[in-house]
Design a protein around this motif. Structure first.
Motif, mmCIF file in Angstrom:
data_model
loop_
_atom_site.group_PDB
_atom_site.id
_atom_site.type_symbol
_atom_site.label_atom_id
_atom_site.label_comp_id
_atom_site.label_asym_id
_atom_site.label_seq_id
_atom_site.Cartn_x
_atom_site.Cartn_y
_atom_site.Cartn_z
ATOM 1 N N LEU A 1 -1.178 -5.067 7.259
ATOM 2 C CA LEU A 1 -2.163 -5.366 6.222
ATOM 3 C C LEU A 1 -2.777 -4.110 5.617
ATOM 4 O O LEU A 1 -3.397 -4.176 4.560
ATOM 5 C CB LEU A 1 -3.273 -6.254 6.774
ATOM 6 N N PHE A 2 -2.644 -2.976 6.265
ATOM 7 C CA PHE A 2 -3.138 -1.728 5.684
ATOM 8 C C PHE A 2 -1.994 -0.870 5.152
ATOM 9 O O PHE A 2 -2.036 -0.386 4.030
ATOM 10 C CB PHE A 2 -3.937 -0.920 6.713
ATOM 11 N N TRP A 3 -0.964 -0.675 5.948
ATOM 12 C CA TRP A 3 0.088 0.274 5.591
ATOM 13 C C TRP A 3 1.049 -0.267 4.539
ATOM 14 O O TRP A 3 1.537 0.502 3.706
ATOM 15 C CB TRP A 3 0.848 0.724 6.836
ATOM 16 N N THR B 1 -1.359 -6.396 12.636
ATOM 17 C CA THR B 1 -2.330 -6.254 11.549
ATOM 18 C C THR B 1 -2.232 -4.908 10.840
ATOM 19 O O THR B 1 -2.825 -4.741 9.784
ATOM 20 C CB THR B 1 -3.758 -6.457 12.074
ATOM 21 N N TRP B 2 -1.516 -3.965 11.407
ATOM 22 C CA TRP B 2 -1.322 -2.687 10.710
ATOM 23 C C TRP B 2 -0.586 -2.897 9.398
ATOM 24 O O TRP B 2 -0.738 -2.124 8.468
ATOM 25 C CB TRP B 2 -0.551 -1.714 11.595
ATOM 26 N N VAL C 1 -7.412 -3.278 13.831
ATOM 27 C CA VAL C 1 -6.394 -2.332 13.407
ATOM 28 C C VAL C 1 -6.485 -0.999 14.109
ATOM 29 O O VAL C 1 -5.488 -0.428 14.528
ATOM 30 C CB VAL C 1 -6.486 -2.130 11.886
ATOM 31 N N PRO D 1 0.393 -2.483 1.908
ATOM 32 C CA PRO D 1 -0.178 -2.325 0.564
ATOM 33 C C PRO D 1 -0.293 -0.859 0.130
ATOM 34 O O PRO D 1 -0.090 -0.553 -1.041
ATOM 35 C CB PRO D 1 -1.563 -2.966 0.679
ATOM 36 N N SER E 1 -6.634 -5.335 0.656
ATOM 37 C CA SER E 1 -6.576 -4.782 2.011
ATOM 38 C C SER E 1 -7.810 -3.942 2.315
ATOM 39 O O SER E 1 -8.328 -3.979 3.429
ATOM 40 C CB SER E 1 -5.297 -3.973 2.224
ATOM 41 N N PHE F 1 -10.614 -6.364 2.981
ATOM 42 C CA PHE F 1 -10.403 -7.047 4.254
ATOM 43 C C PHE F 1 -10.888 -6.186 5.414
ATOM 44 O O PHE F 1 -11.523 -6.684 6.345
ATOM 45 C CB PHE F 1 -8.918 -7.372 4.419
ATOM 46 N N PHE F 2 -10.623 -4.894 5.350
ATOM 47 C CA PHE F 2 -10.976 -4.024 6.461
ATOM 48 C C PHE F 2 -12.449 -3.649 6.506
ATOM 49 O O PHE F 2 -12.890 -3.007 7.438
ATOM 50 C CB PHE F 2 -10.101 -2.777 6.461
ATOM 51 N N ILE G 1 -3.236 -6.033 -4.444
ATOM 52 C CA ILE G 1 -2.907 -6.149 -3.016
ATOM 53 C C ILE G 1 -3.581 -5.045 -2.227
ATOM 54 O O ILE G 1 -4.134 -5.274 -1.145
ATOM 55 C CB ILE G 1 -1.373 -6.126 -2.819
ATOM 56 N N TYR G 2 -3.556 -3.828 -2.754
ATOM 57 C CA TYR G 2 -4.210 -2.709 -2.063
ATOM 58 C C TYR G 2 -5.727 -2.905 -2.019
ATOM 59 O O TYR G 2 -6.361 -2.667 -0.991
ATOM 60 C CB TYR G 2 -3.850 -1.389 -2.737
#
Length: 110
Positions: free
Chosen positions: A96-98, A93-94, A86, A100, A75, A78-79, A71-72
């Motif tokens: 999706l980063f924080w 959408t934050w 973000v 994971p 992410s 993805f970025f 999952i991490y």
């Protein structure tokens, strides 16, 4: 390169027209945007945050928790292309980063 150390700040928007006539106001990568808005210091902080997350994802993988590690990694991938959504400000959408990152940083119950 006017502000190489601390960047332009979070309110900086690009103002140019690309080759197909579209007006561009931000980067498509959170990593390039970190350099634009945070300078070298921002990139170092972002890189350290990502490296700590990768270290913990590696540990999770070897603890038999490969889903959490993947999952991490998703992410981060993805970025590479969608980070423009973000860094501009807090939003949906934050997560999706924080989220994971929080998952790989969490400890396993004994």
């Amino acid at each position: 390169m006017i502000h190489p150390y601390f960047g332009w700040g979070f309110d900086k928007q690009l103002t140019f027209v690309n080759s197909i006539g579209q007006h561009v106001i931000t980067t498509h990568s959170i990593y390039v945007s970190a350099f634009l808005k945070g300078g070298v210091v921002g990139v170092l902080f972002m890189a350290s945050l990502i490296l700590v997350g990768l270290y913990h994802a590696y540990r999770k993988y070897h603890q038999g928790m490969g889903l959490e590690a993947s999952i991490y990694l998703f992410s981060l991938m993805f970025f590479v292309t969608q980070g423009m959504f973000v860094i501009g400000g807090p939003g949906e959408t934050w997560v999706l980063f924080w989220l994971p990152l929080a998952i790989v940083l969490s400890s396993r119950k004994a």
